[in-house]
Design an enzyme around this catalytic site. Structure first.
Site, short mmCIF file in Angstrom:
data_model
loop_
_atom_site.label_atom_id
_atom_site.label_comp_id
_atom_site.label_asym_id
_atom_site.label_seq_id
_atom_site.Cartn_x
_atom_site.Cartn_y
_atom_site.Cartn_z
N ASP A 169 -6.16 -7.11 4.25
CA ASP A 169 -7.30 -6.52 3.55
C ASP A 169 -8.15 -7.63 2.94
O ASP A 169 -9.38 -7.66 3.09
CB ASP A 169 -6.79 -5.57 2.45
CG ASP A 169 -7.93 -4.96 1.66
OD1 ASP A 169 -8.90 -4.50 2.30
OD2 ASP A 169 -7.86 -4.96 0.42
N ASP A 178 -12.09 -9.32 4.33
CA ASP A 178 -13.33 -9.38 3.56
C ASP A 178 -13.85 -10.82 3.55
O ASP A 178 -15.04 -11.08 3.70
CB ASP A 178 -13.12 -8.92 2.11
CG ASP A 178 -13.43 -7.44 1.91
OD1 ASP A 178 -13.25 -6.67 2.88
OD2 ASP A 178 -13.82 -7.05 0.80
N ASP A 227 -2.24 -18.35 1.27
CA ASP A 227 -3.21 -19.12 0.47
C ASP A 227 -3.86 -20.19 1.33
O ASP A 227 -5.08 -20.40 1.28
CB ASP A 227 -2.56 -19.71 -0.80
CG ASP A 227 -1.21 -20.38 -0.56
OD1 ASP A 227 -0.70 -20.33 0.58
OD2 ASP A 227 -0.66 -20.97 -1.51
N LYS A 231 3.68 -15.13 3.13
CA LYS A 231 3.91 -15.90 1.89
C LYS A 231 5.41 -16.12 1.79
O LYS A 231 6.08 -15.72 0.82
CB LYS A 231 3.33 -15.13 0.69
CG LYS A 231 3.34 -15.89 -0.61
CD LYS A 231 2.36 -17.06 -0.66
CE LYS A 231 2.52 -17.82 -1.97
NZ LYS A 231 1.75 -19.09 -1.99
N TYR A 276 0.82 -1.21 0.00
CA TYR A 276 0.00 0.00 0.00
C TYR A 276 0.86 1.26 0.00
O TYR A 276 0.42 2.30 -0.48
CB TYR A 276 -0.89 0.04 1.24
CG TYR A 276 -2.20 -0.71 1.10
CD1 TYR A 276 -2.21 -2.08 0.90
CD2 TYR A 276 -3.41 -0.03 1.19
CE1 TYR A 276 -3.41 -2.77 0.80
CE2 TYR A 276 -4.61 -0.71 1.08
CZ TYR A 276 -4.61 -2.08 0.89
OH TYR A 276 -5.79 -2.75 0.77
#
Ligand code: IPM
Ligand code: MG
Length: 372
Positions: free
Chosen positions: A249, A253, A225, A192, A141
């Protein structure tokens, strides 16, 4: 002590839902002897229209001096041109960065009354009570970026950089670890690390901080993942999840669907800066967006904003009883069968309410509690 709260309604349904959250704050304030002063200010698309900037200087000044900030949502199709130099989201990102709000707390609990509103099976949802701590002022970001331009071979190219420093990782892992200590003692760090260098640093630093400062926690790592998969496969096994900005983020959701609707989930963003209450000068916002499709219709679910107000009184004013009273009032309203359209499911038509009527129900439940 008087509490100064800056209210940034923002765009779309933002002003409608924060309006209800302000009414709830006034009501609990009366009961718990907390007076409030609410100062409205502009952020996002409405600020662009009025001033040309998504984060006007006056807003930043007010927010930096407030005890806490309550935010609705920013953005909408009017300002959606991705080519535009000024975009509403810059206001929100700029505010988070300018106030140093590096830790974003997103609790996800399933109200028993809403188990049927989720697309997931009830047996998967039983016992879900987790907290995602999302790093909020670093990563892709805020890293160096290049908007699309032609490279030497004439091919259009753009990039973003996911960048983390050791102190940025340490401080957010500490916030998450402390939260885990006060909950069920379990922390999962998500990265990751099999691909990204920033994730390998993240994993190493997280491991060190927990081993050195929080040896009593049950601690594990998940690749992002796999975390996305386990969040819907075995959500009740998570307690606190800590992760970098972009992963957080996306995962929040996804996690919001456990609770039945994005409209239900609150969040708190905190940093190192303390207000006169000796508590973080936080920013409180529902995790949902500005929902332009239903803006202005009075049908948006205000419960995410109202639950954000509960987080505000808890984290920035230290009023745990008032926070619980708001949360219990919301639970009571849901148990009684009241629903907004997004969580209506099989609710009886009489029980399907608009934004203000839902706010009224929460206020009635708060006052009923007053009389007992
Ligand atoms: C959120 C939102 C924001 C984000 C957008 C509006 C910039 O999706 O708070 O999750 O990506 O952080
Ligand atoms: Mg988001």
């Amino acid at each position: 002590m008087h509490a100064k709260v800056v209210v940034l309604g923002g765009d779309g349904i933002g002003p409608e839902v924060t309006g209800q959250a302000v009414r709830v704050l006034r009501t609990v304030g009366e009961r718990y002897g907390q007076s409030f002063e609410f100062e409205p200010a502009l952020l996002g698309g409405c600020a662009i229209d009025a001033t040309g900037s998504a984060l006007p200087e006056a807003t930043l000044r007010l927010a930096a001096a407030a005890d806490a900030v309550l935010l609705g949502a920013v953005g909408g199709p009017r300002w959606d041109n991705p080519q535009a130099a000024v975009r509403p989201e810059q206001g929100l990102l700029g505010l988070r960065k300018a106030l140093g709000l590096f830790a974003n707390l997103r609790p996800v609990a399933v109200a028993p009354a809403l188990i049927g509103a989720s697309t997931l099976k009830p047996e998967t949802l039983a016992g879900v009570d987790l907290l995602v701590v999302r790093e909020l002022t670093g990563g892709a970001y805020f890293g160096p970026r290049q908007e699309a331009q032609l490279d030497a071979a004439g091919v259009e190219t753009a990039f973003d950089t996911m960048i983390y420093t050791r102190p940025e990782i340490e401080r957010v892992v500490r916030v998450a670890a402390r939260a885990a200590q006060s909950r069920r003692g379990k922390l999962t760090s998500v990265d990751k690390a099999n691909v990204l260098a920033s994730s390998r640093l993240w994993r190493r630093v997280a491991t060190e901080v927990v081993a050195r400062e929080f040896p009593g926690l049950i601690f594990d790592h998940l690749l992002v993942d796999a975390a996305a998969m386990h969040l819907i496969r075995r959500p009740a096994t998570f307690d606190v999840i800590v992760t970098e900005n972009l992963f957080g983020d996306i995962l929040t959701d996804e996690a919001s669907m456990l609770s039945g609707s994005m409209g239900m989930l609150p969040s708190a963003s905190v940093g190192a800066d303390l207000n006169p209450f000796g508590l973080p000068r936080g920013l409180y916002e529902p995790i949902h967006g500005s929902a332009p499709d239903i803006a202005g219709q009075g049908v948006a679910n205000p419960l995410g904003a109202i639950l954000s107000a509960a987080m505000l009184v808890r984290h920035s004013l230290g009023l745990e009883d008032a926070a619980l009273a708001i949360e219990q009032a919301v639970a009571a309203v849901l148990t009684a069968g009241y629903r907004t359209a997004d969580i209506a499911g099989a609710a009886k038509p009489d029980f399907c309410l608009g934004t203000e009527a839902m706010g009224n129900q929460v206020m009635d439940a708060l006052r009923r509690k007053d009389n007992v």
